[in-house]
Design a protein around this motif. Structure first.
Motif, PDB file in Angstrom:
ATOM      1  N   VAL A  37       0.838  -1.198   0.000  1.00 12.90           N
ATOM      2  CA  VAL A  37       0.000   0.000   0.000  1.00 12.90           C
ATOM      3  C   VAL A  37       0.872   1.247   0.000  1.00 12.90           C
ATOM      4  CG1 VAL A  37      -1.782   1.301   1.230  1.00 12.90           C
ATOM      5  CG2 VAL A  37      -1.843  -1.202   1.230  1.00 12.90           C
ATOM      6  N   PRO A  38       0.779   2.034  -1.087  1.00  8.75           N
ATOM      7  CA  PRO A  38       1.509   3.306  -1.091  1.00  8.75           C
ATOM      8  C   PRO A  38       0.916   4.257  -0.046  1.00  8.75           C
ATOM      9  CG  PRO A  38       0.797   2.695  -3.309  1.00  8.75           C
ATOM     10  CD  PRO A  38       0.094   1.786  -2.352  1.00  8.75           C
ATOM     11  N   ALA A  39       1.768   4.867   0.724  1.00  8.54           N
ATOM     12  CA  ALA A  39       1.327   5.877   1.683  1.00  8.54           C
ATOM     13  C   ALA A  39       0.791   7.082   0.915  1.00  8.54           C
ATOM     14  CB  ALA A  39       2.496   6.290   2.580  1.00  8.54           C
ATOM     15  N   ASN A  40       0.042   7.922   1.590  1.00  7.82           N
ATOM     16  CA  ASN A  40      -0.470   9.146   0.946  1.00  7.82           C
ATOM     17  C   ASN A  40       0.684   9.929   0.313  1.00  7.82           C
ATOM     18  OD1 ASN A  40      -3.044   8.522   1.916  1.00  7.82           O
ATOM     19  ND2 ASN A  40      -2.752   9.743   3.765  1.00  7.82           N
ATOM     20  N   SER A  41       1.816   9.980   0.998  1.00 12.03           N
ATOM     21  CA  SER A  41       2.968  10.729   0.484  1.00 12.03           C
ATOM     22  C   SER A  41       3.503  10.128  -0.814  1.00 12.03           C
ATOM     23  CB  SER A  41       4.077  10.779   1.532  1.00 12.03           C
ATOM     24  OG  SER A  41       4.467   9.470   1.909  1.00 12.03           O
ATOM     25  N   ALA A  42       3.290   8.833  -1.034  1.00 12.17           N
ATOM     26  CA  ALA A  42       3.705   8.203  -2.299  1.00 12.17           C
ATOM     27  C   ALA A  42       2.850   8.734  -3.448  1.00 12.17           C
ATOM     28  CB  ALA A  42       3.586   6.684  -2.204  1.00 12.17           C
ATOM     29  N   PHE A  43       1.554   8.861  -3.207  1.00 14.23           N
ATOM     30  CA  PHE A  43       0.673   9.421  -4.241  1.00 14.23           C
ATOM     31  C   PHE A  43       1.008  10.891  -4.480  1.00 14.23           C
ATOM     32  CE2 PHE A  43      -1.819   5.675  -3.182  1.00 14.23           C
ATOM     33  CZ  PHE A  43      -2.285   5.268  -4.427  1.00 14.23           C
ATOM     34  N   ASP A  44       1.424  11.579  -3.422  1.00 16.95           N
ATOM     35  CA  ASP A  44       1.795  12.996  -3.553  1.00 16.95           C
ATOM     36  C   ASP A  44       3.023  13.189  -4.437  1.00 16.95           C
ATOM     37  OD1 ASP A  44      -0.339  13.652  -1.936  1.00 16.95           O
ATOM     38  OD2 ASP A  44       0.890  13.916  -0.122  1.00 16.95           O
ATOM     39  N   LYS A  45       3.847  12.147  -4.587  1.00 21.57           N
ATOM     40  CA  LYS A  45       5.023  12.231  -5.462  1.00 21.57           C
ATOM     41  C   LYS A  45       4.630  12.265  -6.936  1.00 21.57           C
ATOM     42  CE  LYS A  45       8.349   9.545  -2.696  1.00 21.57           C
ATOM     43  NZ  LYS A  45       9.143   8.291  -2.763  1.00 21.57           N
TER      44      LYS A  45
END
Length: 160
Positions: free
Chosen positions: A66-74
């Motif tokens: 599961v990508p963390a929210n910060s991963a999607f923010d990248k």
């Protein structure tokens, strides 16, 4: 339940058999477990948009990176917005983060592993550091759910 049976179930549960003294009421599947923290809100919204929430709630066992929210923010904003409106592409990406079976970090074997999406993900292990496709790192591991396990990653991985 007799005290002897309860004690036996407790011992088995501590050995990792998956048995517990709890009933199905309150059971925590992948989605419920991920929902217990605000770290996975974007992934859960994406899974819902993609129509995969029911699969992650009832199927399994699964190992979900599961990508963390910060991963999607990248991701570039326009890419992220476009994905959230493309159900088919989003389903493909979410499914690429799921492998069949329950694999704890201690059980990871380096190499290619087929994902639910169909394409393999390449796992590498270097002194306890696990990477996916040489781009995503597991930042939190072995988050247990009734139907599998979650490993938090720091980057959204894309199928080829």
């Amino acid at each position: 339940m007799t005290s002897r049976l309860a004690a036996t179930i407790g011992v088995l549960a501590s050995l990792g058999t998956g048995l517990s003294t709890a009933t199905n009421a309150g059971a925590a599947d992948i989605v419920d477990t991920a929902s217990a923290t605000s770290t996975f809100k974007t992934f859960l919204a994406a899974a819902k948009t993609a129509g995969l929430t029911d699969t992650l709630k009832s199927g399994g066992p699964y190992t979900v990176f599961v990508p963390a929210n910060s991963a999607f923010d990248k991701l570039p904003v326009d890419t992220r917005e476009a994905l959230m409106h493309d159900k088919a592409k989003l389903a493909q990406i979410i499914a690429y983060h799921v492998i069949p079976g329950k694999v704890l970090v201690s059980d990871v074997k380096p190499g290619k592993v087929k994902t639910m999406e169909g394409d393999p993900v390449v796992l590498k292990s270097d002194n306890g550091k696990i990477t996916l496709n040489d781009e995503a790192n597991i930042t939190q591991s072995d988050i247990q759910a009734d139907n599998g396990v979650i490993h938090e990653i720091d980057t959204v991985i894309m199928p080829k």
